[in-house]
Design an enzyme around this catalytic site. Structure first.
Site, mmCIF file in Angstrom:
data_model
loop_
_atom_site.group_PDB
_atom_site.id
_atom_site.type_symbol
_atom_site.label_atom_id
_atom_site.label_comp_id
_atom_site.label_asym_id
_atom_site.label_seq_id
_atom_site.Cartn_x
_atom_site.Cartn_y
_atom_site.Cartn_z
ATOM 1 N N GLU A 174 0.850 -1.195 0.000
ATOM 2 C CA GLU A 174 0.000 0.000 0.000
ATOM 3 C C GLU A 174 0.882 1.239 0.000
ATOM 4 O OE1 GLU A 174 -2.884 0.497 3.094
ATOM 5 O OE2 GLU A 174 -3.638 -1.551 2.952
ATOM 6 N N LYS B 77 -16.236 5.068 4.604
ATOM 7 C CA LYS B 77 -15.266 4.677 5.617
ATOM 8 C C LYS B 77 -15.261 5.676 6.775
ATOM 9 C CE LYS B 77 -10.430 3.181 5.924
ATOM 10 N NZ LYS B 77 -9.163 3.055 5.145
#
Length: 294
Positions: free
Chosen positions: A178, A235
């Protein structure tokens, strides 16, 4: 997965084997950033889960097709500046070493989630934003290794290499699972702008296209996954958490990173009708998406 090998076998059969070969599944990440947190029970189960899932793949003759790994945050390190000073935290080593021994046996890399954006956000007075964005800068010098770093991502990767070397895993590859930059944030995240996000990902693209390694491992070609393909509008948390995507939830792009087919004002940029996202993942990042198992 750790306590029940039969469950691991059934899961792999249902979620992996049944989709092959039409779906290109490169690997399974057993959890995400498990070590370095406060859940010792989960940390203790990580190795067993990895072994059971790997053994399930082996029974299906898929161990050479689908790789087993897990992604770590920088919370597993006690210090990472300069890179040569990096070691694993004492409370992580007891879980990390057996895990790395297993990954070394099956040929899996050390996977790191690396975010210059977060490092800069937490220390804006000490870190040059140009250094974080791959822009021209003086960089840093590591006196112990006599190496110069002109961008933070390379320094973060070499810090991981130094921690692995200290733990006895000098030959293990570090792969970035990531990395990215937020295009919007809260008032205490002023660097989270579309321009900075575009700059980071555009320069990351150029960095990867060079197919070169880091100052400490110049012959090991860097591999990385961008975070993320889409903004995660549902989120929870800070605004930056919902704005890491190259694409918005409706399929239009967040910003242009230099591909001709990606134009923010074009209706053709909808993900349903564009091949650009697949092109980005396959050719620029050079790896396919992992199936994340949490």
């Amino acid at each position: 997965m750790s306590s029940n090998a039969d469950h691991a076998f059934s899961w792999v059969k249902e979620n992996i084997q049944s989709f092959l070969p039409k779906t290109r599944i490169r690997g399974i990440a057993i959890g995400n950033e498990v070590l370095g947190g406060g859940d010792s029970e989960l940390a203790g189960a990580l190795l067993g889960a990895a072994k059971n899932v790997y053994n399930a793949l082996k029974k299906m003759n898929l161990e050479d097709t689908v790789q087993i790994t897990t992604a770590h945050s920088q919370a597993v390190f006690s210090d990472s500046y300069p890179p040569s000073s990096c070691v694993f935290k004492e409370n992580v080593v007891q879980f990390m070493k057996p895990l790395l021994e297993f990954f070394q046996q099956i040929g899996s890399p050390f996977c790191l989630n690396a975010y210059p954006f977060l490092a800069y956000t937490y220390n804006p007075k000490e870190i040059d934003i140009n250094y974080a964005l791959f822009k021209p800068t003086e960089g840093i010098y590591d006196p112990k290794t006599d190496l110069h770093y002109d961008n933070m991502l390379d320094a973060q990767i070499d810090a991981a290499y130094m921690a692995l070397q200290d733990a006895g895993f000098k030959k293990m590859e570090v792969m970035i699972t990531e990395t990215g930059w937020a295009s919007k944030g809260d008032s205490d995240e002023p660097a989270a702008t579309p321009e900075n996000a575009r700059t980071y990902n555009y320069n990351l693209r150029k960095r990867l296209a060079k197919k070169k390694g880091t100052p400490l491992r110049p012959k090991t070609v860097l591999k990385a996954y961008i975070f993320a393909l889409f903004n995660e509008n549902s989120k929870p948390g800070k605004s930056s958490e919902t704005h890491f995507g190259l694409f918005k939830p409706d399929g239009t792009i967040s910003y242009d990173i230099g591909f001709n087919n990606l134009k923010s004002d074009s209706p053709k940029s909808l993900i349903s009708s564009s091949k650009s996202a697949r092109y980005y993942v396959a050719l620029v990042i050079s790896v396919s998406a992992f199936l994340l198992m949490i």
